[in-house]
Design a protein around this motif. Sequence first.
Motif, mmCIF file in Angstrom:
data_model
loop_
_atom_site.group_PDB
_atom_site.id
_atom_site.type_symbol
_atom_site.label_atom_id
_atom_site.label_comp_id
_atom_site.label_asym_id
_atom_site.label_seq_id
_atom_site.Cartn_x
_atom_site.Cartn_y
_atom_site.Cartn_z
ATOM 1 N N GLN A 1 -7.418 7.718 -0.957
ATOM 2 C CA GLN A 1 -8.157 6.031 -0.792
ATOM 3 C C GLN A 1 -6.698 5.424 -0.165
ATOM 4 O O GLN A 1 -6.892 4.863 1.044
ATOM 5 N N LEU A 2 -5.429 5.347 -1.062
ATOM 6 C CA LEU A 2 -4.405 4.825 -0.316
ATOM 7 C C LEU A 2 -3.852 5.225 0.905
ATOM 8 O O LEU A 2 -3.389 4.474 1.920
ATOM 9 N N MET B 1 1.386 -6.616 -5.273
ATOM 10 C CA MET B 1 1.258 -5.084 -5.620
ATOM 11 C C MET B 1 0.321 -5.168 -6.962
ATOM 12 O O MET B 1 0.663 -5.747 -7.736
ATOM 13 N N PRO B 2 -0.739 -4.387 -7.053
ATOM 14 C CA PRO B 2 -1.654 -4.492 -8.213
ATOM 15 C C PRO B 2 -0.656 -3.866 -9.452
ATOM 16 O O PRO B 2 0.172 -3.389 -9.508
ATOM 17 N N ILE B 3 -0.927 -4.742 -10.438
ATOM 18 C CA ILE B 3 -0.017 -4.910 -11.522
ATOM 19 C C ILE B 3 0.069 -3.227 -12.205
ATOM 20 O O ILE B 3 1.167 -3.108 -12.488
ATOM 21 N N ALA B 4 -0.998 -2.741 -12.270
ATOM 22 C CA ALA B 4 -0.798 -1.281 -12.936
ATOM 23 C C ALA B 4 -0.004 -0.713 -12.084
ATOM 24 O O ALA B 4 0.835 0.162 -12.650
ATOM 25 N N PHE B 5 -0.107 -0.590 -10.574
ATOM 26 C CA PHE B 5 0.749 0.293 -9.873
ATOM 27 C C PHE B 5 2.128 -0.301 -10.062
ATOM 28 O O PHE B 5 3.158 0.501 -9.943
ATOM 29 N N ASP C 1 0.917 -1.211 0.097
ATOM 30 C CA ASP C 1 -0.046 -0.256 -0.158
ATOM 31 C C ASP C 1 0.990 1.124 0.169
ATOM 32 O O ASP C 1 0.528 2.260 -0.458
ATOM 33 N N LEU C 2 1.941 1.090 0.781
ATOM 34 C CA LEU C 2 2.772 2.365 0.813
ATOM 35 C C LEU C 2 3.623 2.583 -0.403
ATOM 36 O O LEU C 2 3.559 3.709 -0.935
ATOM 37 N N ALA C 3 3.977 1.407 -1.303
ATOM 38 C CA ALA C 3 4.532 1.792 -2.437
ATOM 39 C C ALA C 3 3.682 2.231 -3.562
ATOM 40 O O ALA C 3 3.809 3.200 -4.460
ATOM 41 N N SER C 4 2.492 1.531 -3.283
ATOM 42 C CA SER C 4 1.352 2.158 -4.286
ATOM 43 C C SER C 4 1.073 3.652 -4.111
ATOM 44 O O SER C 4 0.775 4.268 -5.158
ATOM 45 N N LEU C 5 0.841 3.916 -2.741
ATOM 46 C CA LEU C 5 0.643 5.333 -2.421
ATOM 47 C C LEU C 5 1.615 6.231 -2.925
ATOM 48 O O LEU C 5 1.396 7.393 -3.577
ATOM 49 N N ALA C 6 3.049 5.935 -2.851
ATOM 50 C CA ALA C 6 4.225 6.742 -3.344
ATOM 51 C C ALA C 6 3.981 6.991 -4.809
ATOM 52 O O ALA C 6 4.031 8.145 -5.380
ATOM 53 N N PHE C 7 3.725 5.916 -5.531
ATOM 54 C CA PHE C 7 3.472 5.951 -7.152
ATOM 55 C C PHE C 7 2.233 6.809 -7.519
ATOM 56 O O PHE C 7 2.449 7.714 -8.110
ATOM 57 N N CYS C 8 1.053 6.524 -6.759
ATOM 58 C CA CYS C 8 -0.127 7.179 -7.194
ATOM 59 C C CYS C 8 0.070 8.952 -6.942
ATOM 60 O O CYS C 8 -0.458 9.757 -7.558
ATOM 61 N N ALA C 9 0.585 9.104 -5.585
ATOM 62 C CA ALA C 9 0.815 10.558 -5.243
ATOM 63 C C ALA C 9 1.689 11.253 -6.256
ATOM 64 O O ALA C 9 1.609 12.401 -6.626
#
Lengths: 187, 216
Positions: free
Chosen positions: A166-167, B22-26, A113-121
């Motif tokens: 959300q993340l 990790m979700p593939i897209a991210f 979640d943390l890595a996804s948040l960093a990318f999405c932000a």
Amino acid sequence: MAHGLDPVDFGGEVASASDAPADRVLAAINRIIVILSSIALLLAGFVLTYSVVVRYFLKYSTDWQDEMSVFLIVGAVFMSAAAIQAQRGHIGIEAIVGLLPKRVNRVRVFLVDLASLAFCAYFAWKSVTLLHEAIVDDYHSTSTWAPPLWIPYSLMTAGMILLSVQLLLQVIAGLRHDNAGDEGAGA
Amino acid sequence: MSTLSIGLLYGGATLLAMFAGMPIAFALGAIATVFMIAFMPHGSVDTITQNVYEEMASITLLSIPLFILKGSAIGRSRAGQDLYGALHAWMHRIPGGLGIANVFACALFAAMAGSSPATCSAIGSAGIPEMRKRGYSGGFAAGIIASGGTLGILLPPSITMILYAVAAEQSLGRLFLAAIGPALLLVVLFAGYAMWRFRHEYNAARLQYEAGGANS
């Protein structure tokens, strides 16, 4: 591997969104967005059907239909990303999830979640700068219809900001869950 | 760092992120962005959002959400069971007809939905219990549905082919046309094998029955 057609079951091991006000507000926004995105997808279907009928059967030239459906679908995809993330419905490889012990899995989910948040932000921030550029420099699409590009860019930006929020809420929920777990273990 | 080692590092990091769940897209986006920041000129990351939008705004690629919507709608309906019921009524007199009906139902459903998992769940939910009830072995029944499901990526319209057409810059119409022959050949081969395997299992069961009676 989830394929996006069935609800994903995580066996209650993942920290779920709490009843905090921020979660409730975002959940309400997500519900409205999902309905609007569904309408946008259906509209895109109608626009494309209309386009095919007009172009191939009535032999008229079409200009706005393709781009309009692109805007509708891109908007639906980006705007509904946060609602999908709330249900953890984004497709990922879950082959090792079942093999990990519960505690390790919770740490894994938190780090993911943390890595996804960093990318999405980061992506959301870059989208804001692109949207700003598109408004200031008045970007238009290169087609004959030439709609302004701030329309799809604003949908992309809003969607990515919502997804980042959300993340962030899920990361905070993960932290709270971990603390509650530690206190529970210490007691 | 040489190009080869950057490539290997990139591949390894992508696999690691994806297998971490990790979700593939991210995962793809995050790894690509990190490597762009680390190994490419400074300005290259400024255009990532524009690149993503431009790649997404292709009308070919955007047919995928609509295909998934269609597959999902058909999957939720009774179309799978009805299709299977109709084929079963037509073919139940042929030896191994139930297996063949399942293969054909998979092929027709795959052509409607364009997705292998959707095909397996729609036809398998009705087909596997029916085959088990008629004495087909578990492996055979599951095998028919699993192999029939693979027709989803071959029979047009296939989501996998749309992705290939975009990635390899090939004509989607020609790809769809090229897939019809192999897909029909596979349907015939699967049906032939289902018939042969049915006879094989039937004869084995009959020999067992003749040797030891119904309770052996």
